[in-house]
Enzyme design. Structure first.
Site, PDB file in Angstrom:
ATOM      1  N   HIS A  73       0.846  -1.196   0.000  1.00  0.00           N
ATOM      2  CA  HIS A  73       0.000   0.000   0.000  1.00  0.00           C
ATOM      3  C   HIS A  73       0.882   1.246   0.000  1.00  0.00           C
ATOM      4  CE1 HIS A  73      -2.930   3.029   1.213  1.00  0.00           C
ATOM      5  NE2 HIS A  73      -2.194   3.296   2.266  1.00  0.00           N
TER       6      HIS A  73
ATOM      7  N   ASP B 203       6.067  21.232 -26.734  1.00  0.00           N
ATOM      8  CA  ASP B 203       6.140  19.897 -26.152  1.00  0.00           C
ATOM      9  C   ASP B 203       7.243  19.929 -25.100  1.00  0.00           C
ATOM     10  OD1 ASP B 203       6.312  16.978 -25.819  1.00  0.00           O
ATOM     11  OD2 ASP B 203       5.123  16.941 -27.651  1.00  0.00           O
TER      12      ASP B 203
ATOM     13  N   TRP C 288       7.091   0.098   3.900  1.00  0.00           N
ATOM     14  CA  TRP C 288       7.530   0.799   2.684  1.00  0.00           C
ATOM     15  C   TRP C 288       8.916   1.392   2.872  1.00  0.00           C
ATOM     16  CZ3 TRP C 288       8.830   5.735   0.964  1.00  0.00           C
ATOM     17  CH2 TRP C 288       8.743   6.765   1.898  1.00  0.00           C
TER      18      TRP C 288
ATOM     19  N   SER D 163      13.122   5.705 -14.150  1.00  0.00           N
ATOM     20  CA  SER D 163      11.993   6.447 -14.717  1.00  0.00           C
ATOM     21  C   SER D 163      11.915   7.857 -14.135  1.00  0.00           C
ATOM     22  CB  SER D 163      10.706   5.672 -14.437  1.00  0.00           C
ATOM     23  OG  SER D 163       9.588   6.498 -14.557  1.00  0.00           O
ATOM     24  N   SER D 164      12.027   7.972 -12.808  1.00  0.00           N
ATOM     25  CA  SER D 164      11.910   9.289 -12.178  1.00  0.00           C
ATOM     26  C   SER D 164      13.054  10.208 -12.582  1.00  0.00           C
ATOM     27  CB  SER D 164      11.944   9.168 -10.657  1.00  0.00           C
ATOM     28  OG  SER D 164      10.806   8.539 -10.208  1.00  0.00           O
TER      29      SER D 164
ATOM     30  N   HIS E  52      13.497  11.966   3.027  1.00  0.00           N
ATOM     31  CA  HIS E  52      12.893  13.234   3.405  1.00  0.00           C
ATOM     32  C   HIS E  52      12.679  14.180   2.246  1.00  0.00           C
ATOM     33  CE1 HIS E  52      10.730  15.428   6.243  1.00  0.00           C
ATOM     34  NE2 HIS E  52      11.181  16.487   5.614  1.00  0.00           N
TER      35      HIS E  52
ATOM     36  N   GLU F 274      12.104  13.214  -0.565  1.00  0.00           N
ATOM     37  CA  GLU F 274      11.004  12.541  -1.260  1.00  0.00           C
ATOM     38  C   GLU F 274       9.642  13.036  -0.768  1.00  0.00           C
ATOM     39  OE1 GLU F 274      10.580  10.453  -3.712  1.00  0.00           O
ATOM     40  OE2 GLU F 274       8.537   9.765  -3.331  1.00  0.00           O
TER      41      GLU F 274
ATOM     42  N   TYR G  57       8.908  15.929   0.274  1.00  0.00           N
ATOM     43  CA  TYR G  57       8.640  17.252  -0.318  1.00  0.00           C
ATOM     44  C   TYR G  57       8.406  17.149  -1.806  1.00  0.00           C
ATOM     45  CZ  TYR G  57       9.819  18.935   4.240  1.00  0.00           C
ATOM     46  OH  TYR G  57       9.825  19.143   5.574  1.00  0.00           O
TER      47      TYR G  57
ATOM     48  N   SER H 154      -1.770  27.207  -5.480  1.00  0.00           N
ATOM     49  CA  SER H 154      -1.573  28.636  -5.718  1.00  0.00           C
ATOM     50  C   SER H 154      -2.379  29.103  -6.924  1.00  0.00           C
ATOM     51  CB  SER H 154      -0.087  28.937  -5.954  1.00  0.00           C
ATOM     52  OG  SER H 154       0.684  28.465  -4.876  1.00  0.00           O
TER      53      SER H 154
ATOM     54  N   HIS I 298      15.299  13.177  11.597  1.00  0.00           N
ATOM     55  CA  HIS I 298      14.143  13.300  12.493  1.00  0.00           C
ATOM     56  C   HIS I 298      13.204  12.102  12.348  1.00  0.00           C
ATOM     57  CE1 HIS I 298      12.030  15.850   9.178  1.00  0.00           C
ATOM     58  NE2 HIS I 298      11.680  14.597   9.066  1.00  0.00           N
ATOM     59  N   HIS I 299      13.452  11.269  11.332  1.00  0.00           N
ATOM     60  CA  HIS I 299      12.678  10.035  11.213  1.00  0.00           C
ATOM     61  C   HIS I 299      13.235   8.946  12.127  1.00  0.00           C
ATOM     62  CE1 HIS I 299      10.359  11.286   7.623  1.00  0.00           C
ATOM     63  NE2 HIS I 299      11.435  12.002   7.376  1.00  0.00           N
TER      64      HIS I 299
ATOM     65  N   THR J 171       7.004  27.137   5.270  1.00  0.00           N
ATOM     66  CA  THR J 171       5.675  26.556   5.080  1.00  0.00           C
ATOM     67  C   THR J 171       4.619  27.529   5.586  1.00  0.00           C
ATOM     68  OG1 THR J 171       6.720  24.437   5.515  1.00  0.00           O
ATOM     69  CG2 THR J 171       4.332  24.455   5.382  1.00  0.00           C
TER      70      THR J 171
ATOM     71  N   LYS K 158       3.909  30.179   3.110  1.00  0.00           N
ATOM     72  CA  LYS K 158       3.030  29.761   2.016  1.00  0.00           C
ATOM     73  C   LYS K 158       1.562  29.776   2.451  1.00  0.00           C
ATOM     74  CE  LYS K 158       4.278  27.144  -1.192  1.00  0.00           C
ATOM     75  NZ  LYS K 158       4.833  28.119  -2.146  1.00  0.00           N
TER      76      LYS K 158
ATOM     77  N   ARG L 250       1.745   1.318  15.089  1.00  0.00           N
ATOM     78  CA  ARG L 250       1.398   1.117  13.680  1.00  0.00           C
ATOM     79  C   ARG L 250       1.894  -0.249  13.216  1.00  0.00           C
ATOM     80  NH1 ARG L 250       5.925   4.854  10.567  1.00  0.00           N
ATOM     81  NH2 ARG L 250       4.881   4.111   8.704  1.00  0.00           N
TER      82      ARG L 250
END
Lengths: 294, 528
Positions: free
Chosen positions: B77, B106, B142, B170-171, B254, B256, B258, B269, B303-304, B329, B332, B451
């Site tokens: 998931h 294009d 994950w 790909s990315s 991290h 990732e 963002y 926006s 921090h993870h 943040t 924004k 979890r």
């Protein structure tokens, strides 16, 4: 075509061939790891498809370029694309350099009892946390793959082959720059001479690297020699792979120079490969300093 | 416009016929469409896995599935939602909108674009195939922490590793293309500080992707070597360290997160300025805020891992650097609200989703701030509070951003307006169910529910039942989105070039007819 008008390429089947090739390669590799009998053949098939795709796709681009289809904007797109691709390669190596620094500066000293880790001497007597000594002080340790750790008898000599290889690669960067100057001045014979010299230096580097791997392996320094062997072989191995790819690309460029594909203004392919070669050079300097020397 | 294309040999007159159109296409709109439908398919596959998880957690005890399968469901998931839904959906929007917003025909490298997309179905085919193998698919979460993903992993982990490699290729190729397009294909006069904010958000996102996807490739390569070739990167017995895995993974991970929110900032926006009928408040500060978030994202990764056993200096550094992110943040969020202030607001579906995005993303941001506090995190770590936090930023954050963008630009893509009544219904169903699903997770998390377990203590039963009911409602409501999109493709009120009132002045895409021509701009437009 005019500068205000955009160039749009037509549809092509090469990308989908590439996607199938890459997937076939990886599926074959994974099955090979699972000891499936056809894994190796499928992996080889995937590799052949990828090579076929490279020839087909890049051949098409070369033909379009030579026939004057592209404008300056396309040339700039290629330059941006190549630069960012090299940046992604830098970050790939950064991951492995990060692992090396982490092991050397943090995890190995911690294993040796640094920062008041009072249990180490109790649990693991005789362990030496000196970076080069890690592989020596852990005899009989069985790795998770069930293989016993390989204990090397000697260390790689910094000022032997590695120093020679550093000189060879740096020199090849210089000869390539001479080739570039000759290209801009339009001296085709000189370009070919310097290109051949660059490729020869690259191949000599690879030869010495193979010889050095032979020595190291013979002396017991293997992938299974703990974190020292892991970082040593992964960093130098990926670098050697990149040198190989770079040498192949230089050979293609040499062939294209002989065919007269480039002129003093229009030679992105040459410059892109040159950037790549210099990048490989810089990575080697990092390797020489942090893997072989310090 | 098509006459210009026909005069030279290389342009296509229009889409090719049949399947080859999609297999061989180099058209940014076709590829964008492929990305978006792929993402939609993956949303329902990954969503079904969430439904299985919630069905099992409906009541305490083991009812439906075994713990081994539960672990595969949570892992897949997460992987599918991150790499198969959110990221491809944003790339799809980028493909569709960036050339139109910067006045290009294009993408800069259209063939590479085709390769970027067609690697994805292969990668996910490989990943999903592991679920049908005897040992089962990845079951280590994950984040695939070593040694759970190395020493104790099912042997199918090799397929997982290569699938991640293909996603990474790909990315990276996709991002190279996007950056090149933005730098090289802008219409004359469109300076960097005149670029639409969605383009800015993607420029920064693509930079982050090129910087960190290779690191992910590196970490899975180390795993591959540890598992199959006897290296010791994550094995303390050989001088390595399992914690090294977490460091390298989160150095990717991290930025990732963002990557998964910045494009949504850009979309929000645009929508807020359109429906407030005011230009965005503080354009420059929006650009600088996104840039600061991107730069800070490289120095907050640990921090993870506050509970992993880091030196105190490390914990303090990562705590303060993480809190710093709240500043850009906050800028924004302030700007979005200031844009709406005294605006002439109307509440069409995209605007509803955008406002909900601002409000609910802020909730996720605040819970993130709570998690950033080291001593507090010791309590929250690996509880449902964390699950609540990242689902608040990813579902009403990223996913709402995507859905808002789809509603906002759908008339431009199909030429038909979507059904506004159904859109409003979809929004309210989604808004209620998303909160019903994720808000109670804060409570059970603070009360200590961990979890990634298929079972839980009895005192969490009521809230879990509410969560499960909410999640089923949320899942079913998304079918409505598919229905609305297909309905708009087939028929509907014809859309004007300027789909939304006054939007003609807000971006080049609204100067094109609806639907937009197959090749957007064949001659460079002037930007004043």
């Amino acid at each position: 075509m005019s500068e205000q008008e955009y160039y749009i390429p037509n549809g092509t089947y090469w990308p989908i061939v590439g996607s199938i090739g890459i997937s076939t390669l990886f599926v074959g590799f994974a099955n090979l790891m699972h000891d499936v009998s056809w894994g190796g053949s499928v992996m080889a098939l995937g590799f052949v498809i990828v090579v076929f795709m490279m020839f087909g796709w890049l051949g098409q681009v070369v033909n379009e370029s030579v026939s004057g289809t592209y404008n300056n904007q396309v040339d700039r797109s290629f330059r941006w694309g190549m630069s960012w691709f090299i940046f992604s390669e830098v970050m790939f190596f950064a991951a492995f350099f990060g692992a090396l620094f982490y092991a050397r500066a943090l995890s190995v000293p911690w294993l040796g009892g640094a920062d008041n880790n009072i249990f180490t001497p109790e649990l693991w007597s005789g362990f030496s946390a000196t970076w080069n000594q890690v592989a020596f002080s852990t005899p009989g340790t069985v790795l998770q793959s069930g293989v016993e750790m390989s204990v090397p008898t000697t260390l790689v000599d910094t000022w032997g082959l590695p120093a020679l290889n550093t000189a060879l690669l740096l020199l090849s960067g210089v000869t390539l720059t001479f080739a570039h100057h000759a290209l801009r001045a339009g001296h085709r014979d000189q370009i070919i001479g310097w290109m051949v010299a660059t490729i020869a230096l690259g191949l000599a580097f690879l030869g010495f690297q193979i010889a050095e791997y032979g020595h190291a392996y013979h002396d017991g320094l293997k992938l299974t020699s703990g974190i020292y062997g892991s970082t040593f072989y992964m960093l130098t191995g990926f670098h050697g792979f990149h040198v190989t790819v770079g040498a192949i690309m230089l050979t293609v460029i040499l062939y294209r120079v002989q065919k007269g594909h480039f002129d003093d203004k229009n030679h992105f392919a040459f410059e892109g490969v040159a950037w790549y070669w210099h990048f490989v050079d810089v990575v080697w300097l990092g390797l020489f300093i942090f893997v072989y020397w310090l | 416009m098509s006459t210009v294309v026909e005069t030279h040999d290389h342009g296509l007159h229009g889409p090719a016929k049949g399947l080859t159109r999609w297999l061989f296409t180099t058209n940014h709109k076709d590829i964008g469409t492929l990305y978006l439908w792929f993402s939609c398919l993956m949303l329902f596959i990954g969503g079904s896995m969430a439904m299985v998880i919630r069905a099992e957690l409906f009541q305490p005890g083991l009812q439906i599935i075994q713990p081994e399968f539960f672990n595969q469901m949570t892992t897949n998931h997460g992987l599918i939602m991150v790499f198969g839904v959110i990221m491809p959906a944003f790339v799809g929007l980028a493909n569709w909108m960036i050339p139109m917003q910067i006045g290009a025909p294009d993408m800069a490298l259209p063939r590479l674009n085709n390769l970027s997309f067609w690697l994805l179905p292969m990668a996910f085919g490989i990943l999903l195939s592991t679920l049908f193998m005897p040992e089962g698919g990845p079951n280590f979460g994950w984040t695939f922490y070593a040694p759970l993903s190395t020493t104790y992993a099912p042997s199918t982990v090799n397929f997982f590793i290569f699938s991640v490699h293909i996603m990474g290729i790909s990315s990276i190729l996709g991002s190279i293309n996007i950056i090149t397009t933005i730098f090289n294909m802008r219409a004359p006069g469109m300076t960097l500080m005149k670029m639409p904010l969605f383009v800015w958000s993607w420029l920064i996102t693509a930079y982050l992707l090129i910087a960190v996807m290779p690191v992910l490739a590196g970490v899975v390569t180390m795993m591959l070597m540890d598992i199959n070739f006897g290296t010791s990167f994550f094995n303390a017995g050989g001088g390595g360290d399992p914690v090294l895995f977490q460091h390298v993974f989160w150095f990717f991970g991290h930025p990732e997160v963002y990557i998964m929110i910045l494009p949504a900032f850009g979309i929000a926006s645009h929508i807020i300025e359109t429906f407030s009928r005011k230009p965005i408040f503080g354009y420059t500060s929006m650009v600088y805020a996104m840039s600061s978030i991107a730069i800070l994202s490289f120095v907050v990764w640990a921090h993870h891992m506050f509970t992993v056993g880091m030196p105190l200096a490390g914990e303090l550094f990562f705590m303060y650097s993480t809190m710093l992110i709240a500043i850009p943040t906050g800028v924004k969020v302030f700007n979005w609200i200031a844009t709406m202030y005294k605006g002439s607001i109307s509440f069409e579906t995209p605007m509803l989703f955008a406002i909900a995005f601002v409000a609910l993303f802020t909730i996720g941001g605040f819970s993130g701030l709570m998690l950033a506090i080291v001593p507090a995190d010791f309590q929250y770590h690996d509880t449902y509070f964390v699950v609540a936090h990242f689902h608040y930023v990813l579902v009403p954050g990223s996913l709402f951003g995507i859905i808002a963008g789809v509603y906002y630009w759908l008339p431009k893509w199909t030429g038909n307006m979507y059904d506004e009544t159904l859109g409003q219904l979809h929004f309210w169903l989604t808004f209620v169910s998303v909160n019903l699903t994720f808000f109670p997770m804060h409570f059970v998390g603070l009360a200590g529910m961990p979890r990634r377990y298929p079972d839980y203590a009895l005192q969490f039963a009521d809230f879990n039942m509410i969560i499960s009911v909410g999640s089923f409602l949320f899942g079913i409501s998304q079918l409505l989105l598919v229905f609305i999109v297909i309905k708009s493709i087939r028929a509907g009120k014809k859309a004007k070039p300027e789909v939304w009132e006054g939007s003609g002045e807000l971006g080049l895409e609204w100067t094109l007819e609806s639907p937009a021509p197959y090749h957007t701009f064949t001659v460079q437009p002037e930007v004043k």
